[in-house]
Design a protein around this motif. Structure first.
Motif, PDB file in Angstrom:
ATOM      1  N   ARG A 105      23.062 -67.106 -25.194  1.00 47.92           N
ATOM      2  CA  ARG A 105      23.617 -67.924 -24.104  1.00 47.92           C
ATOM      3  C   ARG A 105      22.586 -68.146 -22.995  1.00 47.92           C
ATOM      4  O   ARG A 105      22.524 -69.230 -22.387  1.00 47.92           O
ATOM      5  N   ASN A 106      21.770 -67.136 -22.721  1.00 49.39           N
ATOM      6  CA  ASN A 106      20.795 -67.245 -21.640  1.00 49.39           C
ATOM      7  C   ASN A 106      19.394 -67.603 -22.123  1.00 49.39           C
ATOM      8  O   ASN A 106      18.470 -67.746 -21.325  1.00 49.39           O
ATOM      9  N   GLY A 107      19.231 -67.694 -23.456  1.00 47.98           N
ATOM     10  CA  GLY A 107      17.903 -68.004 -23.973  1.00 47.98           C
ATOM     11  C   GLY A 107      16.952 -66.824 -23.904  1.00 47.98           C
ATOM     12  O   GLY A 107      15.743 -67.007 -23.710  1.00 47.98           O
ATOM     13  N   TRP A 108      17.484 -65.602 -24.070  1.00 48.02           N
ATOM     14  CA  TRP A 108      16.661 -64.401 -24.025  1.00 48.02           C
ATOM     15  C   TRP A 108      16.361 -63.925 -25.446  1.00 48.02           C
ATOM     16  O   TRP A 108      17.184 -64.037 -26.356  1.00 48.02           O
ATOM     17  N   GLY A 109      15.187 -63.360 -25.624  1.00 43.35           N
ATOM     18  CA  GLY A 109      14.864 -62.688 -26.871  1.00 43.35           C
ATOM     19  C   GLY A 109      14.968 -61.186 -26.692  1.00 43.35           C
ATOM     20  O   GLY A 109      15.150 -60.689 -25.579  1.00 43.35           O
ATOM     21  N   MET A 110      14.868 -60.469 -27.792  1.00 44.40           N
ATOM     22  CA  MET A 110      14.937 -59.005 -27.727  1.00 44.40           C
ATOM     23  C   MET A 110      13.970 -58.403 -28.728  1.00 44.40           C
ATOM     24  O   MET A 110      13.870 -58.875 -29.872  1.00 44.40           O
ATOM     25  N   VAL A 111      13.246 -57.371 -28.319  1.00 40.22           N
ATOM     26  CA  VAL A 111      12.440 -56.576 -29.225  1.00 40.22           C
ATOM     27  C   VAL A 111      12.994 -55.153 -29.183  1.00 40.22           C
ATOM     28  O   VAL A 111      13.116 -54.555 -28.117  1.00 40.22           O
ATOM     29  N   ALA A 112      13.366 -54.649 -30.339  1.00 43.40           N
ATOM     30  CA  ALA A 112      13.993 -53.327 -30.447  1.00 43.40           C
ATOM     31  C   ALA A 112      13.086 -52.412 -31.251  1.00 43.40           C
ATOM     32  O   ALA A 112      12.973 -52.558 -32.468  1.00 43.40           O
ATOM     33  N   THR A 113      12.434 -51.472 -30.598  1.00 41.69           N
ATOM     34  CA  THR A 113      11.524 -50.565 -31.275  1.00 41.69           C
ATOM     35  C   THR A 113      12.289 -49.468 -32.014  1.00 41.69           C
ATOM     36  O   THR A 113      13.397 -49.085 -31.616  1.00 41.69           O
ATOM     37  N   ASP A 114      11.678 -48.971 -33.098  1.00 47.81           N
ATOM     38  CA  ASP A 114      12.188 -47.774 -33.775  1.00 47.81           C
ATOM     39  C   ASP A 114      11.578 -46.512 -33.169  1.00 47.81           C
ATOM     40  O   ASP A 114      12.013 -45.410 -33.500  1.00 47.81           O
ATOM     41  N   ALA A 144      13.392 -55.667 -23.813  1.00 46.90           N
ATOM     42  CA  ALA A 144      12.879 -54.567 -24.646  1.00 46.90           C
ATOM     43  C   ALA A 144      13.971 -53.518 -24.747  1.00 46.90           C
ATOM     44  O   ALA A 144      14.309 -52.864 -23.753  1.00 46.90           O
ATOM     45  N   TRP A 145      14.527 -53.370 -25.935  1.00 44.11           N
ATOM     46  CA  TRP A 145      15.650 -52.451 -26.145  1.00 44.11           C
ATOM     47  C   TRP A 145      15.155 -51.109 -26.677  1.00 44.11           C
ATOM     48  O   TRP A 145      14.392 -51.057 -27.644  1.00 44.11           O
ATOM     49  N   ALA A 146      15.617 -50.031 -26.036  1.00 48.08           N
ATOM     50  CA  ALA A 146      15.319 -48.669 -26.480  1.00 48.08           C
ATOM     51  C   ALA A 146      16.614 -48.049 -26.985  1.00 48.08           C
ATOM     52  O   ALA A 146      17.546 -47.828 -26.197  1.00 48.08           O
ATOM     53  N   HIS A 147      16.679 -47.792 -28.289  1.00 52.53           N
ATOM     54  CA  HIS A 147      17.935 -47.331 -28.893  1.00 52.53           C
ATOM     55  C   HIS A 147      18.213 -45.867 -28.579  1.00 52.53           C
ATOM     56  O   HIS A 147      17.317 -45.082 -28.256  1.00 52.53           O
ATOM     57  N   GLY A 148      19.482 -45.496 -28.707  1.00 49.89           N
ATOM     58  CA  GLY A 148      19.899 -44.123 -28.470  1.00 49.89           C
ATOM     59  C   GLY A 148      19.681 -43.238 -29.671  1.00 49.89           C
ATOM     60  O   GLY A 148      19.036 -43.628 -30.659  1.00 49.89           O
ATOM     61  N   THR A 149      20.241 -42.046 -29.617  1.00 47.60           N
ATOM     62  CA  THR A 149      20.007 -41.032 -30.643  1.00 47.60           C
ATOM     63  C   THR A 149      20.535 -41.468 -32.004  1.00 47.60           C
ATOM     64  O   THR A 149      21.718 -41.780 -32.155  1.00 47.60           O
ATOM     65  N   VAL A 150      19.656 -41.486 -32.986  1.00 50.64           N
ATOM     66  CA  VAL A 150      20.046 -41.745 -34.371  1.00 50.64           C
ATOM     67  C   VAL A 150      19.503 -40.676 -35.308  1.00 50.64           C
ATOM     68  O   VAL A 150      19.698 -40.736 -36.512  1.00 50.64           O
ATOM     69  N   GLY A 151      18.820 -39.676 -34.756  1.00 50.33           N
ATOM     70  CA  GLY A 151      18.183 -38.640 -35.547  1.00 50.33           C
ATOM     71  C   GLY A 151      16.701 -38.603 -35.245  1.00 50.33           C
ATOM     72  O   GLY A 151      16.201 -39.363 -34.399  1.00 50.33           O
ATOM     73  N   VAL A 152      15.981 -37.717 -35.927  1.00 52.71           N
ATOM     74  CA  VAL A 152      14.539 -37.623 -35.724  1.00 52.71           C
ATOM     75  C   VAL A 152      13.770 -37.793 -37.031  1.00 52.71           C
ATOM     76  O   VAL A 152      12.540 -37.718 -37.036  1.00 52.71           O
ATOM     77  N   ALA A 153      14.468 -38.015 -38.124  1.00 48.89           N
ATOM     78  CA  ALA A 153      13.807 -38.177 -39.418  1.00 48.89           C
ATOM     79  C   ALA A 153      13.253 -39.590 -39.568  1.00 48.89           C
ATOM     80  O   ALA A 153      13.721 -40.537 -38.923  1.00 48.89           O
ATOM     81  N   ARG A 154      12.281 -39.736 -40.429  1.00 44.36           N
ATOM     82  CA  ARG A 154      11.620 -41.026 -40.624  1.00 44.36           C
ATOM     83  C   ARG A 154      12.587 -42.090 -41.138  1.00 44.36           C
ATOM     84  O   ARG A 154      12.488 -43.261 -40.770  1.00 44.36           O
ATOM     85  N   ALA A 155      13.535 -41.691 -41.967  1.00 46.83           N
ATOM     86  CA  ALA A 155      14.468 -42.653 -42.560  1.00 46.83           C
ATOM     87  C   ALA A 155      15.557 -43.110 -41.604  1.00 46.83           C
ATOM     88  O   ALA A 155      16.417 -43.894 -41.993  1.00 46.83           O
ATOM     89  N   CYS A 156      15.533 -42.650 -40.352  1.00 44.49           N
ATOM     90  CA  CYS A 156      16.578 -43.017 -39.387  1.00 44.49           C
ATOM     91  C   CYS A 156      16.269 -44.309 -38.641  1.00 44.49           C
ATOM     92  O   CYS A 156      17.049 -44.711 -37.775  1.00 44.49           O
ATOM     93  N   ALA A 157      15.148 -44.953 -38.927  1.00 49.17           N
ATOM     94  CA  ALA A 157      14.751 -46.156 -38.199  1.00 49.17           C
ATOM     95  C   ALA A 157      15.824 -47.232 -38.287  1.00 49.17           C
ATOM     96  O   ALA A 157      16.228 -47.614 -39.390  1.00 49.17           O
TER      97      ALA A 157
END
Length: 600
Positions: free
Chosen positions: A335-344, A301-314
């Motif tokens: 390589r390890n057979g892992w998946g990733m979910v990256a929330t906006d 589960a990936w939590a992204h860093g700062t990209v802004g706070v506006a709706r269009a920054c997803a």
């Protein structure tokens, strides 16, 4: 006519202060010029103060100009003259009345004034010689162009206005000093109205008109380029008529065609979560899995860093939601057979208030993205989940890890990795207060104030200095990847040594209390890894050291690893040793191995 003449002369003198000073004794000119020069230089390097002074100057000038019109034209009895004078007075009073709250009207006022002035010039082209009309047309078009730029970029416009006001004030002071010195050496007759109005060289006027028009056109073209490339929301992010109360429900999904690490296939998801006030909310994200997975796929589960706070920054709006650029160990997924979910997170892409450095909202968005990913058809996902996050996302990862047992006990979190994490928002705010000139500090303050004012009833834009309110609101409306953010960063650096953006110390009052509430202190049932670059220019290593020491003192076991010579984004680069450490640490967590704590 004779009755009105004295009043007209009075009005003329009220508007011609430089001419009146030119007739003063030389020592008066030198004294006033020296003081004015010092004031102008001070204002030029203190733009927020300059804006306040400019606002007062503008208000007083409007009132005086209006009174002058009313006095001078009293005998005319003309309705237009009366309305003009009253209009100027009311405009001045309005500017002065609003100074205590905000200078936001100053930018639109200047933009409107430039456009109106340019239009008036163009409408007046029917009279006069052809050369004069061409010159007037050039200046008119340039004023309209500058007015459009001022309307599009109010924060940058206010900064330029403030600096130019200071420079012009200093220039006026220097001219007075020079006149005083010349008058002391060899007194000369006062300039007459005829000499004062003598037009400059036609060649110089043509050159000035061409230069101004060229600069105006170039400025408008550059500003238009800066506005291009901003992501546009599509129907995928539209809220349904009925939002389910249960968080983590997958509402829709579709293939994601962005750039991905080799060997992965991805889907864009739209799901329910919980807003910070406890009501149902919506969030979006991207799920990527190996194309040829064998057996159940564990999720990162990936939590992204700062990209802004506006709706269009997803991030899911663009083509780089999951990419080796700015994300660690991406080659390890396939390589390890892992998946990733990256929330906006909630509020980016979807409707809602973005929870920037608000732990509950961030953490819930992360955990609910895992729940939603498990509902995708044709995917065989393992129950084990490891949370990764960087910068703001590190803060989100810490909160998700500590919230999981109570908010999402069905999500099997086996480890939490916080990289260059904004772990202590209160300490960061205190650091920015001590070092206001840090690059990007104004962005961070703006994002926090915007998000906190949306979420907490005891925080509002009234906590921002009136002269800086436009800067904060414009920054909150942009994304860090937008070219226009350069305006915000440069403006923030320019004002950093002036009046603080916040009215009060952010470590005190409601802001300080809310920042303190959003420091994650655990406990974390699953192993915790914290990685930090020693040369981090955003999250200073000393702050992370203090945070880790605080956790260790509270009995929170963790692994803390520092990376010498790595800055904020450098810890994520392909050559960074963090990538191998994070991959091995994640393998150990998925294998169920115990973690050795680095706490003393």
């Amino acid at each position: 006519m004779s009755t009105a003449t004295p009043y007209r002369r009075l009005s003329h003198r009220v508007r011609a202060l430089p001419g009146l000073l030119a007739r003063a004794p030389w020592w008066v000119l030198v004294a006033i010029g020296t003081a004015t020069t010092a004031l102008g230089l001070l204002l030029a390097v203190r733009p927020l103060s300059s804006l306040t002074v400019l606002g007062i100057y503008t208000g007083v000038s409007c009132v005086v100009s209006g009174l002058g019109d009313l006095i001078a034209r009293r005998a005319d009895r003309g309705r237009l003259s009366l309305l003009t004078g009253i209009g100027w007075v009311l405009a001045g009073v309005a500017v002065l009345a609003w100074l205590g709250r905000s200078l936001q009207l100053l930018g639109p006022f200047v933009a409107g004034l430039l456009v109106v002035s340019g239009v008036v010039r163009l409408l007046d082209l029917r009279r006069g010689p052809t050369s004069e009309r061409l010159l007037a047309g050039a200046f008119g078009l340039s004023e309209i162009a500058f007015g459009a730029v001022a309307w599009l970029w109010p924060d940058a416009t206010l900064l330029v206005i403030a600096i130019l006001f200071g420079v012009r004030t200093a220039g006026f002071g220097l001219s007075l000093v020079w006149r005083g010195i010349r008058a002391a050496r060899r007194p000369s007759p006062a300039p007459t109205d005829a000499t004062a109005r003598r037009p400059g060289s036609p060649l110089l006027r043509w050159a000035a008109a061409g230069a101004v028009l060229l600069v105006a056109g170039a400025t408008l073209a550059v500003s238009e380029q800066f506005r291009q490339g901003v992501p546009v929301l599509d129907g995928f992010y539209d809220a349904p008529d009925d939002v389910p109360d249960e968080p983590g429900q997958l509402l829709r999904a579709e293939p994601y065609d962005g750039v991905l690490p080799e060997g992965l296939v991805a889907y864009r998801i739209f799901y329910t979560t919980t807003a910070d006030d406890g009501v149902p909310g919506l969030a979006s994200g991207v799920v990527a899995v190996p194309e040829a997975a064998e057996g159940p796929v564990p999720l990162i589960a990936w939590a992204h860093g700062t990209v802004g706070v506006a709706r269009a920054c997803a991030p899911s709006l663009g083509r780089y939601a999951i990419t080796p650029e700015g994300m660690p160990a991406m080659d390890a997924l396939a390589r390890n057979g892992w998946g990733m979910v990256a929330t906006d997170y909630i509020g980016q892409g979807t409707e809602g208030d973005f929870p920037y450095l608000i732990g509950q909202g961030e953490g819930r968005s992360v955990l609910d993205s895992v729940r939603a990913a498990h509902q995708l058809e044709d995917l065989d996902l393992a129950p084990e989940t490891v949370i990764w996050g960087h910068s703001q996302g590190g803060h989100a990862a810490l909160w998700a890890g500590q919230l999981a047992p109570t908010y999402a006990p069905d999500v099997d979190v086996v480890g939490t990795a916080a990289l260059s994490a904004a772990s202590d928002p209160l300490a960061l705010a205190e650091l920015v207060t001590d070092h206001p000139g840090a690059l990007g500090a104004s962005l961070g303050i703006s994002f926090v104030l915007a998000a906190y004012s949306w979420t907490y009833p005891d925080i509002s834009m009234d906590d921002v200095h009136p002269a800086a309110r436009t800067l904060v609101e414009e920054a909150a409306a942009r994304c860090t990847g937008d070219p226009g953010t350069l305006f915000t960063v440069l403006t923030g650096v320019a004002v950093s040594q002036d009046t603080p953006i916040l009215r009060a110390d952010p470590s005190t009052g409601a802001v300080g209390r809310r920042l303190r509430e959003n420091v994650p202190l655990g406990p974390w049932p699953a192993p915790l890894f914290i990685g930090q670059g020693t040369d981090d220019e955003v999250i200073v290593a000393r702050l992370q050291d203090d945070y880790v020491a605080r956790l260790c003192a509270a009995g929170r076991p963790l692994q803390y690893t520092t990376y010498a010579g790595r800055n904020h984004m450098g810890v994520l680069e392909p050559g960074s040793p963090l990538n191998a450490d994070l991959e091995q640490w994640t393998q150990d967590r998925l294998a169920g191995l115990p973690q050795q704590s680095t706490c003393p």
